[in-house]
Write a protein that holds these residues in place. Structure first.
Motif, PDB file in Angstrom:
ATOM      1  N   MET A  21       0.826  -1.207   0.000  1.00  0.00           N
ATOM      2  CA  MET A  21       0.000   0.000   0.000  1.00  0.00           C
ATOM      3  C   MET A  21       0.862   1.259   0.000  1.00  0.00           C
ATOM      4  SD  MET A  21      -2.858  -1.424   2.698  1.00  0.00           S
ATOM      5  CE  MET A  21      -3.911   0.015   2.787  1.00  0.00           C
ATOM      6  N   ALA A  22       1.972   1.235   0.728  1.00  0.00           N
ATOM      7  CA  ALA A  22       2.877   2.385   0.742  1.00  0.00           C
ATOM      8  C   ALA A  22       3.484   2.607  -0.643  1.00  0.00           C
ATOM      9  CB  ALA A  22       3.977   2.171   1.780  1.00  0.00           C
ATOM     10  N   VAL A  23       3.915   1.523  -1.260  1.00  0.00           N
ATOM     11  CA  VAL A  23       4.495   1.618  -2.604  1.00  0.00           C
ATOM     12  C   VAL A  23       3.449   2.088  -3.603  1.00  0.00           C
ATOM     13  CG1 VAL A  23       5.504   0.295  -4.509  1.00  0.00           C
ATOM     14  CG2 VAL A  23       6.273  -0.119  -2.160  1.00  0.00           C
ATOM     15  N   ALA A  24       2.247   1.524  -3.515  1.00  0.00           N
ATOM     16  CA  ALA A  24       1.173   1.913  -4.435  1.00  0.00           C
ATOM     17  C   ALA A  24       0.838   3.391  -4.299  1.00  0.00           C
ATOM     18  CB  ALA A  24      -0.064   1.057  -4.163  1.00  0.00           C
ATOM     19  N   ASN A  25       0.810   3.883  -3.059  1.00  0.00           N
ATOM     20  CA  ASN A  25       0.502   5.298  -2.860  1.00  0.00           C
ATOM     21  C   ASN A  25       1.569   6.181  -3.496  1.00  0.00           C
ATOM     22  OD1 ASN A  25      -1.131   7.458  -1.363  1.00  0.00           O
ATOM     23  ND2 ASN A  25       0.935   7.859  -0.634  1.00  0.00           N
ATOM     24  N   GLU A  26       2.839   5.808  -3.330  1.00  0.00           N
ATOM     25  CA  GLU A  26       3.909   6.587  -3.932  1.00  0.00           C
ATOM     26  C   GLU A  26       3.783   6.627  -5.449  1.00  0.00           C
ATOM     27  OE1 GLU A  26       6.913   8.422  -2.786  1.00  0.00           O
ATOM     28  OE2 GLU A  26       5.259   8.588  -1.378  1.00  0.00           O
ATOM     29  N   ILE A  27       3.502   5.476  -6.040  1.00  0.00           N
ATOM     30  CA  ILE A  27       3.378   5.402  -7.498  1.00  0.00           C
ATOM     31  C   ILE A  27       2.203   6.249  -7.982  1.00  0.00           C
ATOM     32  CG2 ILE A  27       2.842   3.874  -9.438  1.00  0.00           C
ATOM     33  CD1 ILE A  27       4.362   1.661  -7.950  1.00  0.00           C
ATOM     34  N   VAL A  28       1.072   6.132  -7.292  1.00  0.00           N
ATOM     35  CA  VAL A  28      -0.134   6.811  -7.749  1.00  0.00           C
ATOM     36  C   VAL A  28      -0.003   8.329  -7.637  1.00  0.00           C
ATOM     37  CG1 VAL A  28      -2.583   7.202  -7.243  1.00  0.00           C
ATOM     38  CG2 VAL A  28      -1.695   4.874  -7.354  1.00  0.00           C
ATOM     39  N   TRP A  29       0.450   8.837  -6.480  1.00  0.00           N
ATOM     40  CA  TRP A  29       0.483  10.298  -6.341  1.00  0.00           C
ATOM     41  C   TRP A  29       1.553  10.946  -7.209  1.00  0.00           C
ATOM     42  CZ3 TRP A  29       4.119  13.849  -4.933  1.00  0.00           C
ATOM     43  CH2 TRP A  29       5.204  13.459  -4.137  1.00  0.00           C
ATOM     44  N   ARG A  30       2.578  10.164  -7.547  1.00  0.00           N
ATOM     45  CA  ARG A  30       3.638  10.723  -8.386  1.00  0.00           C
ATOM     46  C   ARG A  30       3.343  10.622  -9.886  1.00  0.00           C
ATOM     47  NH1 ARG A  30       8.410  11.757  -5.581  1.00  0.00           N
ATOM     48  NH2 ARG A  30       8.465  10.940  -3.457  1.00  0.00           N
ATOM     49  N   THR A  31       2.444   9.717 -10.278  1.00  0.00           N
ATOM     50  CA  THR A  31       2.225   9.474 -11.708  1.00  0.00           C
ATOM     51  C   THR A  31       0.814   9.796 -12.195  1.00  0.00           C
ATOM     52  OG1 THR A  31       1.610   7.142 -11.366  1.00  0.00           O
ATOM     53  CG2 THR A  31       3.945   7.623 -11.682  1.00  0.00           C
ATOM     54  N   GLN A  32      -0.152   9.888 -11.271  1.00  0.00           N
ATOM     55  CA  GLN A  32      -1.535  10.096 -11.678  1.00  0.00           C
ATOM     56  C   GLN A  32      -2.019  11.505 -11.321  1.00  0.00           C
ATOM     57  OE1 GLN A  32      -2.990   7.600 -13.503  1.00  0.00           O
ATOM     58  NE2 GLN A  32      -0.962   6.669 -13.260  1.00  0.00           N
ATOM     59  N   SER A  33      -3.214  11.824 -11.797  1.00  0.00           N
ATOM     60  CA  SER A  33      -3.783  13.132 -11.515  1.00  0.00           C
ATOM     61  C   SER A  33      -4.132  13.256 -10.039  1.00  0.00           C
ATOM     62  CB  SER A  33      -5.047  13.354 -12.350  1.00  0.00           C
ATOM     63  OG  SER A  33      -6.087  12.498 -11.916  1.00  0.00           O
ATOM     64  N   GLU A  34      -4.271  14.494  -9.588  1.00  0.00           N
ATOM     65  CA  GLU A  34      -4.603  14.736  -8.191  1.00  0.00           C
ATOM     66  C   GLU A  34      -5.962  14.145  -7.832  1.00  0.00           C
ATOM     67  OE1 GLU A  34      -3.306  18.456  -5.943  1.00  0.00           O
ATOM     68  OE2 GLU A  34      -5.407  18.869  -6.421  1.00  0.00           O
ATOM     69  N   GLN A  35      -6.938  14.293  -8.714  1.00  0.00           N
ATOM     70  CA  GLN A  35      -8.271  13.746  -8.442  1.00  0.00           C
ATOM     71  C   GLN A  35      -8.230  12.231  -8.348  1.00  0.00           C
ATOM     72  OE1 GLN A  35     -11.458  15.279 -10.835  1.00  0.00           O
ATOM     73  NE2 GLN A  35     -12.824  13.573 -10.370  1.00  0.00           N
ATOM     74  N   PHE A  36      -7.431  11.595  -9.205  1.00  0.00           N
ATOM     75  CA  PHE A  36      -7.308  10.134  -9.146  1.00  0.00           C
ATOM     76  C   PHE A  36      -6.713   9.722  -7.810  1.00  0.00           C
ATOM     77  CE2 PHE A  36      -5.272   6.057  -9.685  1.00  0.00           C
ATOM     78  CZ  PHE A  36      -6.176   5.335 -10.457  1.00  0.00           C
ATOM     79  N   TRP A  37      -5.675  10.455  -7.354  1.00  0.00           N
ATOM     80  CA  TRP A  37      -5.055  10.094  -6.075  1.00  0.00           C
ATOM     81  C   TRP A  37      -6.036  10.249  -4.921  1.00  0.00           C
ATOM     82  CZ3 TRP A  37      -4.363  12.840  -1.548  1.00  0.00           C
ATOM     83  CH2 TRP A  37      -3.664  12.151  -0.554  1.00  0.00           C
ATOM     84  N   VAL A  38      -6.802  11.342  -4.901  1.00  0.00           N
ATOM     85  CA  VAL A  38      -7.760  11.564  -3.815  1.00  0.00           C
ATOM     86  C   VAL A  38      -8.763  10.412  -3.764  1.00  0.00           C
ATOM     87  CG1 VAL A  38      -9.646  13.031  -2.999  1.00  0.00           C
ATOM     88  CG2 VAL A  38      -7.514  14.067  -3.808  1.00  0.00           C
ATOM     89  N   THR A  39      -9.257   9.977  -4.925  1.00  0.00           N
ATOM     90  CA  THR A  39     -10.197   8.864  -4.982  1.00  0.00           C
ATOM     91  C   THR A  39      -9.528   7.565  -4.531  1.00  0.00           C
ATOM     92  OG1 THR A  39     -11.335   9.909  -6.847  1.00  0.00           O
ATOM     93  CG2 THR A  39     -11.783   7.573  -6.461  1.00  0.00           C
TER      94      THR A  39
END
Length: 206
Positions: free
Chosen positions: A152-170
């Protein structure tokens, strides 16, 4: 340790899940908004973060007042939310708040890993009084959750660094909690296999 007072489960779930859901709603409503304070422009994410922090502290305090107890996890999470929320607003930079999620899950994984290295289950220390189970079962579950927190920690790093802000919030509001909930639900066979009778659990704790 104080004995926890039982409250309506719907109220308890509302107090625990309400803040992140309110953050999600606030972000959706404010994401196109910007506010100028003292000559500095604050975008919707920053405003939603500034609103989220006092809401979380308030609901945590209410839950503590109603139940008479507050877990170490809740205290740790609240401290990180306040710290990184303050950094986010002070520096007007959403990256601090996004990194907070990574740090929380990485910390959980580290603590469980330290316990495993010592041949102990810190998960049992936190939950053993509510879930009587043999030590072998606790060790297996602890290993699984430690790995899950790393993922989950790794996934969060990947998502917030590579995806849109709205995608990360969701993703942070729904994706990670749903994954963790699903993982815990899949542990039912393990719990059943190593479950102890209530009196056995008490004897083991003693």
């Amino acid at each position: 340790m104080a004995e926890e007072r039982q409250i309506n489960p719907w109220l308890k779930n509302g107090l625990e899940l309400g803040p992140p859901i309110l953050f999600f709603i606030a972000y959706l409503r404010l994401q196109e908004t910007s506010v100028s304070i003292g000559g500095t422009e604050y975008e919707g994410f920053i405003i939603a973060t500034a609103v989220f922090v006092p809401i979380l502290l308030t609901t945590t305090a209410i839950l503590w007042k109603l139940t008479g107890v507050i877990s170490r996890i809740q205290v740790f999470t609240a401290i990180l939310v306040v710290f990184f929320g303050a950094l986010t607003v002070w520096f007007n930079d959403p990256r601090f708040f996004k990194m907070k999620t990574t740090i929380v899950y990485a910390f959980f994984a580290l603590m469980l890993g330290i316990g495993l290295a010592q041949g102990k289950s810190y998960l049992k220390f936190l939950m053993g009084d509510r879930l009587p189970m043999a030590d072998e079962g606790w060790m297996i579950m602890t290993k699984r959750l430690a790995l899950a927190f790393v993922a989950m920690a790794v996934a969060n790093e990947i998502v917030w660094r590579t995806q849109s802000e709205q995608f990360w919030v969701t993703f942070e509001t729904f994706g990670l909690p749903i994954f963790l909930f699903a993982l815990i639900m899949t542990q039912a066979p393990l719990i059943e296999r190593f479950s102890l009778a209530e009196d056995e659990g008490e004897d083991d704790a003693a």
